[in-house]
Design an enzyme around this catalytic site. Sequence first.
Site, PDB file in Angstrom:
ATOM      1  N   ALA A  56       0.832  -1.201   0.000  1.00 15.91           N
ATOM      2  CA  ALA A  56       0.000   0.000   0.000  1.00 15.91           C
ATOM      3  C   ALA A  56       0.866   1.250   0.000  1.00 15.91           C
ATOM      4  O   ALA A  56       1.343   1.692   1.040  1.00 15.91           O
ATOM      5  CB  ALA A  56      -0.931  -0.020   1.210  1.00 15.91           C
ATOM      6  N   THR A  68       0.032   3.889  -2.756  1.00 13.01           N
ATOM      7  CA  THR A  68      -0.767   4.954  -3.371  1.00 13.01           C
ATOM      8  C   THR A  68      -1.827   5.504  -2.413  1.00 13.01           C
ATOM      9  O   THR A  68      -2.467   4.761  -1.684  1.00 13.01           O
ATOM     10  CB  THR A  68      -1.458   4.408  -4.643  1.00 13.01           C
ATOM     11  OG1 THR A  68      -0.463   3.786  -5.457  1.00 13.01           O
ATOM     12  CG2 THR A  68      -2.145   5.501  -5.429  1.00 13.01           C
ATOM     13  N   GLU A  69      -2.009   6.812  -2.473  1.00 12.29           N
ATOM     14  CA  GLU A  69      -3.052   7.494  -1.687  1.00 12.29           C
ATOM     15  C   GLU A  69      -3.918   8.313  -2.633  1.00 12.29           C
ATOM     16  O   GLU A  69      -3.490   8.599  -3.758  1.00 12.29           O
ATOM     17  CB  GLU A  69      -2.391   8.423  -0.648  1.00 12.29           C
ATOM     18  CG  GLU A  69      -1.563   7.648   0.341  1.00 12.29           C
ATOM     19  CD  GLU A  69      -0.967   8.537   1.445  1.00 12.29           C
ATOM     20  OE1 GLU A  69      -1.196   9.759   1.440  1.00 12.29           O
ATOM     21  OE2 GLU A  69      -0.290   7.968   2.306  1.00 12.29           O
ATOM     22  N   GLY A 124      -4.277  11.326  -2.778  1.00 14.46           N
ATOM     23  CA  GLY A 124      -3.568  12.525  -3.224  1.00 14.46           C
ATOM     24  C   GLY A 124      -2.134  12.290  -3.669  1.00 14.46           C
ATOM     25  O   GLY A 124      -1.394  13.253  -3.920  1.00 14.46           O
ATOM     26  N   GLU A 152       9.072  -5.443  -9.419  1.00  9.25           N
ATOM     27  CA  GLU A 152       7.642  -5.417  -9.746  1.00  9.25           C
ATOM     28  C   GLU A 152       7.433  -5.065 -11.225  1.00  9.25           C
ATOM     29  O   GLU A 152       6.559  -5.613 -11.889  1.00  9.25           O
ATOM     30  CB  GLU A 152       6.984  -4.348  -8.854  1.00  9.25           C
ATOM     31  CG  GLU A 152       5.525  -4.597  -8.575  1.00  9.25           C
ATOM     32  CD  GLU A 152       4.967  -3.550  -7.607  1.00  9.25           C
ATOM     33  OE1 GLU A 152       5.727  -3.023  -6.760  1.00  9.25           O
ATOM     34  OE2 GLU A 152       3.765  -3.253  -7.719  1.00  9.25           O
ATOM     35  N   ARG A 153       8.263  -4.177 -11.736  1.00 11.96           N
ATOM     36  CA  ARG A 153       8.113  -3.763 -13.143  1.00 11.96           C
ATOM     37  C   ARG A 153       8.490  -4.898 -14.090  1.00 11.96           C
ATOM     38  O   ARG A 153       7.883  -5.060 -15.150  1.00 11.96           O
ATOM     39  CB  ARG A 153       8.954  -2.506 -13.399  1.00 11.96           C
ATOM     40  CG  ARG A 153       8.318  -1.313 -12.715  1.00 11.96           C
ATOM     41  CD  ARG A 153       9.171  -0.078 -12.693  1.00 11.96           C
ATOM     42  NE  ARG A 153       8.505   0.910 -11.829  1.00 11.96           N
ATOM     43  CZ  ARG A 153       9.113   1.888 -11.193  1.00 11.96           C
ATOM     44  NH1 ARG A 153      10.437   2.052 -11.311  1.00 11.96           N
ATOM     45  NH2 ARG A 153       8.431   2.716 -10.437  1.00 11.96           N
ATOM     46  N   HIS A 190     -11.311  -9.673 -34.444  1.00  8.50           N
ATOM     47  CA  HIS A 190     -12.459 -10.458 -33.984  1.00  8.50           C
ATOM     48  C   HIS A 190     -13.789  -9.822 -34.400  1.00  8.50           C
ATOM     49  O   HIS A 190     -14.851 -10.418 -34.166  1.00  8.50           O
ATOM     50  CB  HIS A 190     -12.462 -10.566 -32.450  1.00  8.50           C
ATOM     51  CG  HIS A 190     -11.646 -11.690 -31.899  1.00  8.50           C
ATOM     52  ND1 HIS A 190     -10.276 -11.679 -31.880  1.00  8.50           N
ATOM     53  CD2 HIS A 190     -12.008 -12.863 -31.333  1.00  8.50           C
ATOM     54  CE1 HIS A 190      -9.844 -12.796 -31.308  1.00  8.50           C
ATOM     55  NE2 HIS A 190     -10.866 -13.526 -30.974  1.00  8.50           N
ATOM     56  N   GLY A 191     -13.766  -8.603 -34.931  1.00 10.56           N
ATOM     57  CA  GLY A 191     -15.019  -7.930 -35.258  1.00 10.56           C
ATOM     58  C   GLY A 191     -15.845  -7.684 -34.007  1.00 10.56           C
ATOM     59  O   GLY A 191     -15.290  -7.492 -32.914  1.00 10.56           O
TER      60      GLY A 191
HETATM   61  C1  LIG Z   1      -5.937  -1.728 -10.893  1.00  9.36           C
HETATM   62  C2  LIG Z   1      -4.904  -0.985 -10.092  1.00  9.36           C
HETATM   63  C3  LIG Z   1      -4.162  -1.657  -9.149  1.00  9.36           C
HETATM   64  C4  LIG Z   1      -3.234  -0.962  -8.359  1.00  9.36           C
HETATM   65  N1  LIG Z   1      -2.577  -1.627  -7.358  1.00  9.36           N
HETATM   66  C5  LIG Z   1      -1.821  -0.900  -6.491  1.00  9.36           C
HETATM   67  C6  LIG Z   1      -1.268  -1.534  -5.324  1.00  9.36           C
HETATM   68  O1  LIG Z   1      -1.430  -2.738  -5.082  1.00  9.36           O
HETATM   69  N2  LIG Z   1      -0.562  -0.754  -4.461  1.00  9.36           N
HETATM   70  C7  LIG Z   1      -0.351   0.585  -4.672  1.00  9.36           C
HETATM   71  O2  LIG Z   1       0.294   1.213  -3.856  1.00  9.36           O
HETATM   72  N3  LIG Z   1      -0.857   1.196  -5.773  1.00  9.36           N
HETATM   73  C8  LIG Z   1      -1.592   0.489  -6.675  1.00  9.36           C
HETATM   74  N4  LIG Z   1      -2.129   1.104  -7.783  1.00  9.36           N
HETATM   75  C9  LIG Z   1      -1.908   2.534  -7.969  1.00  9.36           C
HETATM   76  C10 LIG Z   1      -1.011   2.869  -9.144  1.00  9.36           C
HETATM   77  O3  LIG Z   1       0.319   2.497  -8.896  1.00  9.36           O
HETATM   78  C11 LIG Z   1      -1.183   4.378  -9.417  1.00  9.36           C
HETATM   79  O4  LIG Z   1      -2.480   4.542  -9.957  1.00  9.36           O
HETATM   80  C12 LIG Z   1      -0.133   4.935 -10.365  1.00  9.36           C
HETATM   81  O5  LIG Z   1       1.122   4.951  -9.743  1.00  9.36           O
HETATM   82  C13 LIG Z   1      -0.467   6.352 -10.845  1.00  9.36           C
HETATM   83  O6  LIG Z   1      -0.778   7.183  -9.767  1.00  9.36           O
HETATM   84  P1  LIG Z   1      -2.138   8.069  -9.814  1.00  9.36           P
HETATM   85  O7  LIG Z   1      -3.241   7.136 -10.121  1.00  9.36           O
HETATM   86  O8  LIG Z   1      -2.221   8.860  -8.576  1.00  9.36           O
HETATM   87  O9  LIG Z   1      -1.970   9.026 -11.054  1.00  9.36           O
HETATM   88  P2  LIG Z   1      -1.242  10.463 -11.069  1.00  9.36           P
HETATM   89  O10 LIG Z   1       0.036  10.364 -10.335  1.00  9.36           O
HETATM   90  O11 LIG Z   1      -2.233  11.477 -10.674  1.00  9.36           O
HETATM   91  O12 LIG Z   1      -0.940  10.613 -12.611  1.00  9.36           O
HETATM   92  C14 LIG Z   1      -1.937  10.977 -13.577  1.00  9.36           C
HETATM   93  C15 LIG Z   1      -1.278  11.089 -14.933  1.00  9.36           C
HETATM   94  O13 LIG Z   1      -0.257  12.083 -14.890  1.00  9.36           O
HETATM   95  C16 LIG Z   1       0.962  11.535 -15.311  1.00  9.36           C
HETATM   96  N5  LIG Z   1       2.085  12.088 -14.567  1.00  9.36           N
HETATM   97  C17 LIG Z   1       2.227  12.182 -13.220  1.00  9.36           C
HETATM   98  N6  LIG Z   1       3.420  12.692 -12.912  1.00  9.36           N
HETATM   99  C18 LIG Z   1       4.055  12.930 -14.083  1.00  9.36           C
HETATM  100  C19 LIG Z   1       5.316  13.469 -14.432  1.00  9.36           C
HETATM  101  N7  LIG Z   1       6.222  13.834 -13.518  1.00  9.36           N
HETATM  102  N8  LIG Z   1       5.632  13.597 -15.734  1.00  9.36           N
HETATM  103  C20 LIG Z   1       4.749  13.232 -16.689  1.00  9.36           C
HETATM  104  N9  LIG Z   1       3.538  12.708 -16.428  1.00  9.36           N
HETATM  105  C21 LIG Z   1       3.199  12.562 -15.135  1.00  9.36           C
HETATM  106  C22 LIG Z   1       0.841  10.037 -15.044  1.00  9.36           C
HETATM  107  O14 LIG Z   1       1.724   9.296 -15.856  1.00  9.36           O
HETATM  108  C23 LIG Z   1      -0.604   9.791 -15.385  1.00  9.36           C
HETATM  109  O15 LIG Z   1      -0.728   9.619 -16.775  1.00  9.36           O
HETATM  110  C24 LIG Z   1      -3.022   0.418  -8.590  1.00  9.36           C
HETATM  111  C25 LIG Z   1      -3.747   1.080  -9.583  1.00  9.36           C
HETATM  112  C26 LIG Z   1      -4.695   0.402 -10.323  1.00  9.36           C
HETATM  113  C27 LIG Z   1      -5.492   1.171 -11.327  1.00  9.36           C
END
Ligand SMILES: Cc1cc2nc3c(=O)[nH]c(=O)nc-3n(C[C@H](O)[C@H](O)[C@H](O)COP(=O)(O)OP(=O)(O)OC[C@H]3O[C@@H](n4cnc5c(N)ncnc54)[C@H](O)[C@@H]3O)c2cc1C
Length: 383
Positions: free
Chosen positions: A127, A129-130, A132, A248-249, A344-345
Amino acid sequence: MHQPRYESPWANDEVRMFRRSVRQFVEKEFAPHQARWREARAPDAAAWTAAGRAGLLLADLPEDYGGGGGNFAHEAVVLEELARAGVHFGCAIQSTVAHYILAYGTEEQKRKWLPRLARGERVAAIAMTEPGAGSDLQAIKTSARRDGEHYVVNGSKTFITNAARADLVCLAVKTDAKVTGMRGISLLVVETTELAGYRVGRALEKIGMHGQDTCELFFDEVRVPAANLLGGVEGRGFAQMMEQLPYERLQIAVGAVASAEQAVALTTRYVKERKAFGKPLFDQQNTRFKLAECSAQAHIGRVFLDSCIVRFLAGQLEEASTAIAKYWLTETQCRIIDECVQLHGGYGYMSEYPIARMWADSRVQRIYAGSNEIMKELIAWSL
Ligand SMILES: Cc1cc2nc3c(=O)[nH]c(=O)nc-3n(C[C@H](O)[C@H](O)[C@H](O)COP(=O)(O)OP(=O)(O)OC[C@H]3O[C@@H](n4cnc5c(N)ncnc54)[C@H](O)[C@@H]3O)c2cc1C
C-alpha cells in the site's frame, strides 16, 4: 507460445518441469472458476492455500524461508502461465512483499512472515498509493507517530490490490512529519487481523481485471508494534521502494509479453475458423498482415524481455532497462491486443470472449507500478 522454434534462454529441464506442473494446476484449479471470481470481484479464499501447496507462491524465495528455492525464471513461469490462462491472481504482489521482507526484514520478521506467505496462509498487499499521491510518492500523507513500543497510524490508501483478503500489508507511511520528501518515509508491515481502527473499503469498480480485488484502506489511530518497522530504521522506506520497484516492473513486463503472445495465438485460431465472403478471415491479406505485425512485435518483445530476465538473473539488469521493459512491453501488449480485438469484429467487444477481457484487463498495465510516463522519466535520466 506461438513461436515454436524459439525458447527462452533461461529455460532448462527443471524450469520446463515446473512450467508443466504450474500449467496443469492453473488449468485445473483456477481457469474453471474465473466467471465466479469475476462476479465476486476477488479470487476464492481457498485459492491462496491451494496456490501455496502447488508452489505458485514465492517461487523465487529461498527454501529456508518456505519459498520454492527457485529464481526469477520460476517466478516468470508462474506469471506467464497465469497470463496465458487469463487468470488475475495477486501472487505477483505476494512475491513483491516477500522480497521487501527478504531484503530488509530482520531474521525474526523473515521467519515469522515468509513461510506463511509461501503457504498462502497469509495474503499480502503493498500500500503506497493514496488519493492525493500516486506517481509522486514523496507526497504521501499517511502518518505513523511513535508512541512507546507502537506506531499510531492515521490516513488512507487507495487502489490497493489484494486488499480485501490481505492480512499482511506493507504500508508506506510518514514517520517524520517534520521532514519533507523522501527522507521522512518508512515501511511498516501491518498485521491486519482484528486490528482496531483498520478498515478495508469497498472493492473498487474497475473497467477490467474483475477477478482480482482493488480496494481503499483506512487507518484511524491504528496501533502497530514498533517491531514491525521494516528494516528497523526509520526513513528508509522511499529508498527501499525505489530498490524493489524494478522487480515489480519486470513482473509486469513478463505478464505483458505472455498476454500479447496469447492474444496472437487465440486470434490466429479465431480468424482461421471464422468465415466471411465465403472463406476464412485468415485468407484475407489484411488479416494475415495484421497478425504478422502482431506476431513480429510480440516476438521482438519476447526476445528483449528474455534478455532482461537473463541480465536480472545475473544481477546485471540496470534500472533503465527495467523501465524500458515496463514501458515498451506494456504499450506493445495494448497495441497488439487492440489489433486482435479488431480482427475479432463485433465478437471482440463481447465480454464473454477472452480477447475482449484481455483488452480491458491490459489497459492498467501502462498505469500502475509507476506509469509509463514515469518510466520515460527514468529512461531519460539514464541518457
Ligand atoms: C488496478 C490498479 C491496481 C493498483 N494496485 C496498487 C497496489 O497494489 N498498491 C499501490 O500502492 N498502488 C496500486 N495502484 C496505484 C497505481 O500504482 C497508481 O495509480 C499509479 O502509480 C499512478 O498514480 P495516480 O493514479 O495517482 O496518477 P497520477 O500520479 O495522478 O498521474 C496521472 C497522470 O499524470 C501523469 N504524470 C504524473 N506525474 C508525471 C510526471 N512527472 N511527468 C509526466 N507525467 C506525469 C501520469 O503518468 C498519469 O498519466 C493500482 C492502480 C490500479 C489502477
